[in-house]
Design an enzyme around this catalytic site. Structure first.
Site, PDB file in Angstrom:
ATOM      1  CB  CYS A  34      43.080  62.212  63.508  1.00 23.02           C
ATOM      2  SG  CYS A  34      43.979  62.486  64.709  1.00 23.02           S
ATOM      3  CB  CYS A  63      44.704  59.013  60.684  1.00 22.08           C
ATOM      4  SG  CYS A  63      46.380  58.390  60.631  1.00 22.08           S
ATOM      5  NE  ARG A  66      57.581  61.094  50.603  1.00 28.54           N
ATOM      6  CZ  ARG A  66      57.003  59.832  50.216  1.00 28.54           C
ATOM      7  NH1 ARG A  66      56.862  59.193  49.167  1.00 28.54           N
ATOM      8  NH2 ARG A  66      55.847  59.721  51.257  1.00 28.54           N
ATOM      9  CE1 TYR A  67      60.910  65.378  50.186  1.00 28.42           C
ATOM     10  CE2 TYR A  67      60.005  64.370  52.295  1.00 28.42           C
ATOM     11  CZ  TYR A  67      59.820  64.944  51.463  1.00 28.42           C
ATOM     12  OH  TYR A  67      58.219  65.565  51.029  1.00 28.42           O
ATOM     13  CG  ASP A 101      52.969  64.544  51.523  1.00 28.11           C
ATOM     14  OD1 ASP A 101      53.687  63.799  50.759  1.00 28.11           O
ATOM     15  OD2 ASP A 101      53.198  64.210  52.870  1.00 28.11           O
ATOM     16  CG  ASP A 124      47.673  63.154  52.834  1.00 30.99           C
ATOM     17  OD1 ASP A 124      48.164  64.130  52.043  1.00 30.99           O
ATOM     18  OD2 ASP A 124      48.403  62.929  53.739  1.00 30.99           O
ATOM     19  CB  CYS A 146      47.359  57.922  68.278  1.00 31.67           C
ATOM     20  SG  CYS A 146      48.157  57.690  66.666  1.00 31.67           S
ATOM     21  CE  LYS A 168      55.704  66.644  55.004  1.00 32.34           C
ATOM     22  NZ  LYS A 168      56.809  65.520  55.027  1.00 32.34           N
ATOM     23  NE  ARG A 219      52.517  57.656  58.196  1.00 32.00           N
ATOM     24  CZ  ARG A 219      53.089  58.841  58.722  1.00 32.00           C
ATOM     25  NH1 ARG A 219      52.868  59.111  59.986  1.00 32.00           N
ATOM     26  NH2 ARG A 219      53.639  59.572  58.179  1.00 32.00           N
ATOM     27  NE  ARG A 253      63.458  66.339  55.031  1.00 30.13           N
ATOM     28  CZ  ARG A 253      63.432  67.086  53.809  1.00 30.13           C
ATOM     29  NH1 ARG A 253      64.811  66.656  53.022  1.00 30.13           N
ATOM     30  NH2 ARG A 253      62.689  67.210  53.012  1.00 30.13           N
TER      31      ARG A 253
HETATM   32  C1  LIG Z   1      57.226  65.014  55.953  1.00 28.87           C
HETATM   33  C2  LIG Z   1      58.395  63.996  55.676  1.00 28.87           C
HETATM   34  C3  LIG Z   1      59.553  64.119  56.067  1.00 28.87           C
HETATM   35  C4  LIG Z   1      59.794  65.579  56.842  1.00 28.87           C
HETATM   36  O1  LIG Z   1      59.734  66.415  55.891  1.00 28.87           O
HETATM   37  P1  LIG Z   1      60.159  67.934  56.088  1.00 28.87           P
HETATM   38  O2  LIG Z   1      59.694  68.827  55.098  1.00 28.87           O
HETATM   39  O3  LIG Z   1      61.770  67.945  56.503  1.00 28.87           O
HETATM   40  O4  LIG Z   1      59.463  68.458  57.636  1.00 28.87           O
HETATM   41  C5  LIG Z   1      60.387  63.055  55.891  1.00 28.87           C
HETATM   42  N1  LIG Z   1      59.995  62.137  55.476  1.00 28.87           N
HETATM   43  C6  LIG Z   1      58.834  61.843  55.091  1.00 28.87           C
HETATM   44  C7  LIG Z   1      58.669  60.560  54.300  1.00 28.87           C
HETATM   45  C8  LIG Z   1      57.854  62.734  55.223  1.00 28.87           C
HETATM   46  O5  LIG Z   1      56.487  62.443  54.935  1.00 28.87           O
HETATM   47  S1  SF4 Z   2      46.968  61.879  62.460  1.00 29.62           S
HETATM   48 FE1  SF4 Z   2      46.877  59.544  62.652  1.00 29.62          FE
HETATM   49  S2  SF4 Z   2      48.699  59.243  63.559  1.00 29.62           S
HETATM   50 FE2  SF4 Z   2      48.539  61.429  63.704  1.00 29.62          FE
HETATM   51  S3  SF4 Z   2      47.523  61.686  65.933  1.00 29.62           S
HETATM   52 FE3  SF4 Z   2      46.041  61.409  64.516  1.00 29.62          FE
HETATM   53  S4  SF4 Z   2      45.387  59.176  64.358  1.00 29.62           S
HETATM   54 FE4  SF4 Z   2      47.524  59.254  65.254  1.00 29.62          FE
END
Ligand SMILES: *Cc1c(COP(=O)(O)O)cnc(C)c1O
Ligand code: SF4
Length: 397
Positions: free
Chosen positions: A142, A145, A125-126, A343, A306, A138, A350, A147, A129
């Site tokens: 949670c 979560c 996305r960025y 986010d 989220d 996991c 973010k 995801r 990185r």
């Molecule tokens: C959070 C995240 C990162 C890392 O973001 P930082 O602000 O550098 O910690 C990188 N890629 C994605 C898709 C993210 O959600």
């Molecule tokens: S937030 Fe989601 S990915 Fe992170 S530890 Fe909890 S269940 Fe696992």
């Protein structure tokens, strides 16, 4: 060998063996992470053996199973207060019937990750990185979560990650200097499997920075073995972001695990999710961030929850988050204050959300206020420096 002296004078609570001792479990067994994993609580029966559930929880367990699996390590389970139905630990890991209601604003992929995957498992996305999802499992799950669409294997969507394609993409894209390993939880892998990934990443010259996002130090501190730490330290600079939400999670066991990681030279950050009835007040957050500093963990992000499907009962307003940051800034150590972020729904990444400290602003001055609400004037430089990009400004002189 623990050779670091802990000068901390704040008392950490302990999860301990608790009533498992009555079942003949020894300290040694309890501290064996493979035992902890094998003996996770994953069913209604398992839960009810140790805890009396409310009917909302009972129905939650019965009906939420096809969205996100139930799993709680005995270590984390022992932090639940059996007499408190609103226990902040309980709310994070025991399903509630409220999970099966979907609000119109909720989404299965609230951060739009799937649409930002050039190859399966890699979210780019960025510019510099990437987020590399290496597993869908996991130690515990949670309930909020972000995801949950892929994590735990219980939902409709299959988790897809293609390591070879991911490594090729990373190799080709020389602008990527930072790789964040996450999932799921990468520390659930064996040392050898994790090392293979780290070694491969380190073989790519333009990747400067590697970090691991994990909740294992909190859910399963026994997994942070001296062997794991000696393996990780070979791949420096390696940073780690842990995930804790409530001060009760920072037990003596967790403190020791975090100390082992810090002693291996791994800079530690913490990410918290703002959760209703868990940590949505200044007092709780202050206690959490202070305990984290005692463990050499720097609070990194506080996330607005989220808009994940079925999370309405755990979400609180963003103003609450701003209020918490305001209650920390100036009142405590600057290192203790995380950045509050949202986010952006749909995939904007973010966005920092801050309390307002600028009361007024014009070309000549800023009127600012401090943490006590007192206001101050900061005069701007008198003759603004002319921008070299605007020669027309010169011609009109
Ligand atoms: C959070 C995240 C990162 C890392 O973001 P930082 O602000 O550098 O910690 C990188 N890629 C994605 C898709 C993210 O959600
Ligand atoms: S937030 Fe989601 S990915 Fe992170 S530890 Fe909890 S269940 Fe696992």
């Amino acid at each position: 060998m623990e050779n670091s002296i802990n000068h901390s004078n704040s008392a950490f609570n302990t999860a301990g063996i608790g009533h498992w001792q009555k079942e003949g479990i020894t300290e040694e067994t309890w501290n064996d992470y493979t035992w902890q994993l094998k003996n996770r609580i994953t069913s209604l029966n398992g839960l009810e053996k140790h805890l009396s559930l409310t009917s909302d929880e009972r129905n939650g367990v019965l009906l939420s199973g096809d969205k996100l699996a139930l799993s709680i390590t005995p270590h984390f389970f022992n932090l639940i207060d059996p007499n408190d139905h609103n226990c902040p630990i309980r709310r994070q890991v025991i399903p509630s019937i409220e999970e099966i209601t979907t609000n119109p604003e909720e989404m299965t992929d609230p951060c739009g990750e799937d649409s930002h995957m050039p190859v399966p498992g890699l979210v780019h996305r960025y510019p510099d990185r990437v987020l590399f999802l290496v597993t869908d499992r996991c130690a515990s799950y949670c309930r909020y979560c972000t995801r949950s669409r892929v994590v735990s294997g219980a939902g409709d969507q299959e988790f897809e990650s293609n390591y070879e394609a991911a490594f090729e993409y990373l190799q080709k894209n020389t602008s990527i200097r930072d790789v964040l390993l996450s999932g799921g939880d990468p520390l659930l892998f064996s040392d050898a499997k994790l090392e293979k990934i780290l070694k491969r990443l380190r073989s790519i010259d333009h990747i400067e920075f590697i970090r691991i996002g994990t909740r294992i130090p909190i859910f399963l501190p026994q997994r942070i073995t001296p062997d794991l730490c000696s393996m990780l330290k070979k791949y420096h600079p390696l940073w780690m972001s842990v995930h804790s939400n409530h001060p009760r999670e920072i037990t003596t066991e967790v403190n020791e695990a975090l100390n082992r990681l810090a002693d291996a030279g791994i800079p530690l950050g913490n990410q918290s999710v703002l959760l209703k009835g868990v940590n949505d007040d200044v007092q709780t957050m202050r206690e959490l961030v202070h305990k984290l500093l005692q463990c050499r963990v720097r609070p990194y992000y506080l996330y607005q929850c989220d808009l994940i499907t079925g999370s309405a009962h755990l979400r609180t307003s963003a103003s609450k988050g701003i209020e918490i940051i305001e209650g920390l800034r100036g009142h405590t150590t600057g290192y203790a204050i995380p950045q509050f972020v949202i986010d952006a729904p749909g995939g904007g990444g973010k966005v920092p959300i801050n309390p307002e400290y600028i009361i007024e602003r014009d070309d000549s001055k800023l009127v600012i206020r401090n943490y006590e609400g007192k206001s101050f004037i900061y005069p701007e430089p008198k003759s603004p420096v002319m921008s070299p990009l605007e020669p027309s400004a010169l011609m009109h002189e």
